[in-house]
Every structure is written in C-alpha cells, then in structure tokens.
Design a protein around this motif. Sequence first.
Motif, PDB file in Angstrom:
ATOM      1  N   GLY A 100       0.799  -1.217   0.000  1.00 44.43           N
ATOM      2  CA  GLY A 100       0.000   0.000   0.000  1.00 44.43           C
ATOM      3  C   GLY A 100       0.831   1.266   0.000  1.00 44.43           C
ATOM      4  O   GLY A 100       0.366   2.326   0.441  1.00 44.43           O
ATOM      5  N   TRP A 101       2.067   1.173  -0.486  1.00 43.21           N
ATOM      6  CA  TRP A 101       2.970   2.334  -0.514  1.00 43.21           C
ATOM      7  C   TRP A 101       2.999   2.958  -1.906  1.00 43.21           C
ATOM      8  O   TRP A 101       2.741   2.306  -2.909  1.00 43.21           O
ATOM      9  CB  TRP A 101       4.402   1.927  -0.145  1.00 43.21           C
ATOM     10  N   LYS A 102       3.375   4.231  -1.945  1.00 42.47           N
ATOM     11  CA  LYS A 102       3.677   4.929  -3.193  1.00 42.47           C
ATOM     12  C   LYS A 102       5.110   5.412  -3.129  1.00 42.47           C
ATOM     13  O   LYS A 102       5.566   5.872  -2.084  1.00 42.47           O
ATOM     14  CB  LYS A 102       2.727   6.107  -3.392  1.00 42.47           C
ATOM     15  N   LEU A 103       5.817   5.305  -4.236  1.00 38.88           N
ATOM     16  CA  LEU A 103       7.225   5.671  -4.271  1.00 38.88           C
ATOM     17  C   LEU A 103       7.441   7.109  -4.723  1.00 38.88           C
ATOM     18  O   LEU A 103       8.542   7.472  -5.131  1.00 38.88           O
ATOM     19  CB  LEU A 103       7.989   4.708  -5.195  1.00 38.88           C
ATOM     20  N   ASP A 104       6.390   7.923  -4.630  1.00 40.30           N
ATOM     21  CA  ASP A 104       6.521   9.339  -4.979  1.00 40.30           C
ATOM     22  C   ASP A 104       7.538   9.994  -4.057  1.00 40.30           C
ATOM     23  O   ASP A 104       7.552   9.767  -2.838  1.00 40.30           O
ATOM     24  CB  ASP A 104       5.169  10.052  -4.829  1.00 40.30           C
ATOM     25  N   GLY A 105       8.394  10.802  -4.624  1.00 39.37           N
ATOM     26  CA  GLY A 105       9.398  11.501  -3.836  1.00 39.37           C
ATOM     27  C   GLY A 105      10.687  10.727  -3.676  1.00 39.37           C
ATOM     28  O   GLY A 105      11.636  11.219  -3.068  1.00 39.37           O
ATOM     29  N   MET A 106      10.737   9.508  -4.237  1.00 40.51           N
ATOM     30  CA  MET A 106      11.935   8.684  -4.152  1.00 40.51           C
ATOM     31  C   MET A 106      12.600   8.626  -5.524  1.00 40.51           C
ATOM     32  O   MET A 106      11.973   8.245  -6.512  1.00 40.51           O
ATOM     33  CB  MET A 106      11.574   7.269  -3.687  1.00 40.51           C
ATOM     34  N   ASP A 107      13.870   9.014  -5.592  1.00 39.55           N
ATOM     35  CA  ASP A 107      14.611   8.895  -6.852  1.00 39.55           C
ATOM     36  C   ASP A 107      15.069   7.454  -7.033  1.00 39.55           C
ATOM     37  O   ASP A 107      15.573   6.823  -6.096  1.00 39.55           O
ATOM     38  CB  ASP A 107      15.822   9.825  -6.835  1.00 39.55           C
ATOM     39  N   LEU A 108      14.882   6.953  -8.245  1.00 39.25           N
ATOM     40  CA  LEU A 108      15.254   5.572  -8.565  1.00 39.25           C
ATOM     41  C   LEU A 108      16.274   5.582  -9.699  1.00 39.25           C
ATOM     42  O   LEU A 108      16.011   6.133 -10.776  1.00 39.25           O
ATOM     43  CB  LEU A 108      14.012   4.776  -8.966  1.00 39.25           C
ATOM     44  N   PHE A 109      17.425   4.970  -9.438  1.00 45.13           N
ATOM     45  CA  PHE A 109      18.440   4.817 -10.484  1.00 45.13           C
ATOM     46  C   PHE A 109      18.501   3.340 -10.854  1.00 45.13           C
ATOM     47  O   PHE A 109      18.881   2.495 -10.063  1.00 45.13           O
ATOM     48  CB  PHE A 109      19.800   5.298  -9.996  1.00 45.13           C
ATOM     49  N   GLU A 110      18.094   3.046 -12.082  1.00 50.27           N
ATOM     50  CA  GLU A 110      18.008   1.668 -12.563  1.00 50.27           C
ATOM     51  C   GLU A 110      19.003   1.457 -13.687  1.00 50.27           C
ATOM     52  O   GLU A 110      18.959   2.137 -14.706  1.00 50.27           O
ATOM     53  CB  GLU A 110      16.588   1.382 -13.035  1.00 50.27           C
ATOM     54  N   LEU A 111      19.911   0.518 -13.508  1.00 50.72           N
ATOM     55  CA  LEU A 111      20.884   0.190 -14.539  1.00 50.72           C
ATOM     56  C   LEU A 111      20.264  -0.881 -15.446  1.00 50.72           C
ATOM     57  O   LEU A 111      20.281  -2.072 -15.140  1.00 50.72           O
ATOM     58  CB  LEU A 111      22.177  -0.332 -13.918  1.00 50.72           C
ATOM     59  N   ALA A 112      19.701  -0.438 -16.567  1.00 52.47           N
ATOM     60  CA  ALA A 112      18.936  -1.354 -17.405  1.00 52.47           C
ATOM     61  C   ALA A 112      19.818  -2.290 -18.207  1.00 52.47           C
ATOM     62  O   ALA A 112      19.504  -3.461 -18.387  1.00 52.47           O
ATOM     63  CB  ALA A 112      18.027  -0.558 -18.349  1.00 52.47           C
ATOM     64  N   SER A 113      20.939  -1.800 -18.712  1.00 50.50           N
ATOM     65  CA  SER A 113      21.762  -2.649 -19.574  1.00 50.50           C
ATOM     66  C   SER A 113      23.174  -2.110 -19.644  1.00 50.50           C
ATOM     67  O   SER A 113      23.451  -0.956 -19.297  1.00 50.50           O
ATOM     68  CB  SER A 113      21.161  -2.723 -20.986  1.00 50.50           C
ATOM     69  N   ALA A 114      24.074  -2.926 -20.088  1.00 49.04           N
ATOM     70  CA  ALA A 114      25.472  -2.495 -20.227  1.00 49.04           C
ATOM     71  C   ALA A 114      25.620  -1.430 -21.299  1.00 49.04           C
ATOM     72  O   ALA A 114      26.521  -0.599 -21.243  1.00 49.04           O
ATOM     73  CB  ALA A 114      26.351  -3.692 -20.550  1.00 49.04           C
TER      74      ALA A 114
END
Length: 491
Positions: free
Chosen positions: A68-82
Amino acid sequence: MGNAGLDQILRGGLPQNRLFLVEGTPGSGKTTLALEFLLDGVAKGEPVLYITLSETGEELQVVARSHGWKLDGMDLFELASAEEVLGAGRDQSILHSWEMELGGTIDLIKREVERVKPTRVVFDSLSELRLLAQDPLRYRRHLLLLKQFFGGLHTTVLLIDDMTGTRDERDSHLHSLCHGVVTLERLTLDFGAARRRLQVQKMRGVDFRAGYHDFIIRKGGIDVFPRLIATEHRGEFTGEAVGSGVAELDALLGGGPARGTSTLITGPAGSGKTSLALQYIAASCKRGEHCAIYQFDERIGTLIARAKAFGIDLQKFIDDGCLTLRQIDAAEVAPGQFASMVIDQVENRGARLVLIDSLNGYLAAMPQEQQLILQLHELLSYLSQAGVLTLLVNPQQGFFGNMHTHGLDVSYIADVVILLRFFEAEGRIRKAISIVKNRSGAHEDAIREFRIDGQGTRVGAPLANFRGILTGTPEYVGSQSPLMEDRGTGA
C-alpha cells in the motif's frame, strides 16, 4: 530507520552518515526493509535514492503496491543494460568488457548521487557488483572507493547483499568495511508458516540489543519483535492477593495467589482447569481490571459457550472492554510475536491478569524453536515485574493413575501449583483440589472436593480419609457427610 521494532533494538536507530550492510538470502525481507528506510526519509522531507542493479523499477513498484505504498518523492536509479554504460561499441573493445562495465557503472552511480544529493541511499545489490568485478580483489577495492566517496557526502547508505555470490556465507571483509551489519534470516519449518528473524551482527558505537529477534512481513511493512529482556521492565507494585470470588477457594491460598506470581493449574483432561482459571478472570473483570486470555487449544466460541453454562459471561466482559480473548494459531506464531502480544496488553491496555491455555499448546505451537522454555521463563519474569498475575493451564497425561507433565519443569516456571484430580467415592467419580506449593506465602495442605455447576464453582470441606493418594487415583473411604451434593438444576 523507519521501522519501530528495529529502532528499538538499535536504541533509537542507525547513526547518520555511515555505511551499513543488510544481508540475507532471497525472500528474507531485505527489499521491504530498505524501502521502509527510504520512505521514512521521504516522510521527513529528505532526498533519497534507490540504486538498483538487480530489480527493475516495475518490480519495485509491485513490492510497494503490495504494502500500500507509493514511491513518490523517491529517486530511482536503474541500470537497465550495459549499453547504457558503454554505448554501442562495447564488443569491439580490446579491453576486457567486465573492466569497462564495472568502472562505467561506478561512474554512473557517482554522477547520479552528485545530482540528487541524497541523505539516504540504498544500493541493491552487491551480488551484481561481484559479477561485474569478477576478481575479489577488484571488487573489494571498488567497495572501499564507494565508502570513501559516500563518506564525504553526509549520506547514510544501506548496502543490500543477497549472499548468492558467497554460497550463503558471510563476507568477512564486507563486514569489517561497514559501520554496522544487520542479518535477516528465513527459516522453513517442517510444518506451518516460515519463520523470519534478524540479528544485529555489529553496530559501532551503539549499545544495541543483541541476539535473535523474530519478525513478520505483512501488508504495510515489517513487524519486528525485539527480544524480551525482563530486567528492562522493572515496576513497582504490591503483592496483594487476587481473589476468585469464591471464599473457600481463596482460603486455600490465604486470600488467593499474589500479584506478580505465576500460578500453574494442572490436572487430567476434564478436571476443570480452564473453568477454575475463568473463575479468577470473572472476578478480576468484575473488579474493573483488564484481563487477557490466550487460547491455544480450544475454539473461542466453544470456550464462551462453556463458560456461560456455569454462570460466566465472557462475551459481556469482552463487550465491556475489560477482557481480551485471542485465539492463537498453533502453526503461525513465533515466540517473539507471542511475547509482543502479551507486552502490548500489559503496557497499552493495563492488563492485570493473563491466562495462557495451555502450556502444552504453547509448546506444540513452536516445536522446532530452540530454548522455548527459557523464552517462556523470560516472559513470566517480565509479567512478574509488571505486577501481573499469570495463570498457566497445563493438562497432565492420562486420566487416572500416574500422571506426567511431559517433562515440564514445574518448579522452574511456577510460583503456585494448584493440582486438580479425580477421586472415587461410593461408586462415583468426583474432583478434588489441593495446593502443591505457594512461594508467596502459606497454603492449606488439605484435599478438598471441587465441583462446577450451573451456579459456579464450589469448594467443599477438607477430606481426610483417603487411600491411594500417591498412586494418582485416590479413593475416599471416609464418611459421606463432607461430600458435596447437587444444588438444584444445572449441577
């Protein structure tokens, strides 16, 4: 930290601007704990960053929605591929691709941290960093560089390690590098739900609560149940006698069992142990005291109906708010979770009397738990120091003859022992009550008849003429006059 139970274990939370390790096998709750940590920062208006090398942003959203959480306000750094690191020409390089991937990955992470300027960072996970490094020495060197990088930024960092690259063994170098280490474990039992527990391996400069602490993952996050230490809960109380409302019964113990003691009611099945305990519950509720019953064996509906048959209306006490009645699922509750339930009743509801029915059910509920009797003794010590009267029902094996308590050390856990048993008189099976011991004062050593009918509990006159008491099947051979007869309907 964002988790009340873990903050209590850490005496307030994590020290700021340090590097910490959260380790555990897959499924132990690391991601949920990490999200709690960051969401606590968001709630306080802090910039936070989740660096994920293993999970996608979509997968994190799924975890968040399940709570029941929202990730608003959280920066997400996702390493998708090389390719995001190296570009399209990576395959033509004469250098080893893993050298370029690792260096490029670290550079990207540093740039993202400098852009966001977070006060809290989660790095998930170190297993991917090990894969990129290939060489253990190179992996450790880059970890040290990351620590030095974060050290100058006033950032609190959680490193997540799923231990898949270390064959479920702890990385001692990583432990020495971090300011603190929290280990999460998931244990699969032979039957019932999986058990989860955590321990703080180290926390520099913090007098944390050592040992294992049970926890559960539920919708809304993680509930951690700090290990109970009874000496931390000393309170002032008077050891007054607790009456049952039946004068003859109270006379057996000089007014009743004292507050701050544990009373074991033992005897064969059907001898009236639970009914006797409910007599004390009813009297306490009528005095306006809050009571709690933890039922391991019997269904709540059956208990309420049975109590009403001999004049005790448990449902009324529940509706009036002076009684809490909990059915404990034998396969679902860990010892720490059960202790937390009891502590909540004492500290938040002011419970003055607690009934555990039965000890056999408590022991059977957690058959693979180690040192269960020690945990029960710690709980009883806590209740004693809080001035709570604890009633423990313990059925003995067998109906007649020599009866056993399944190896239970009665002296270790009980201050008062009330023994119920059957006896034979003139071709009729009757019930008897006697006090085996009372640490808090004098007690009567006579055997008296004990009956429960539609009008409640009765205790008869002392019965002196018995034969075969020590065999476990006493036979009354005296006159009939001291024996109790029926008193109208319902007896």
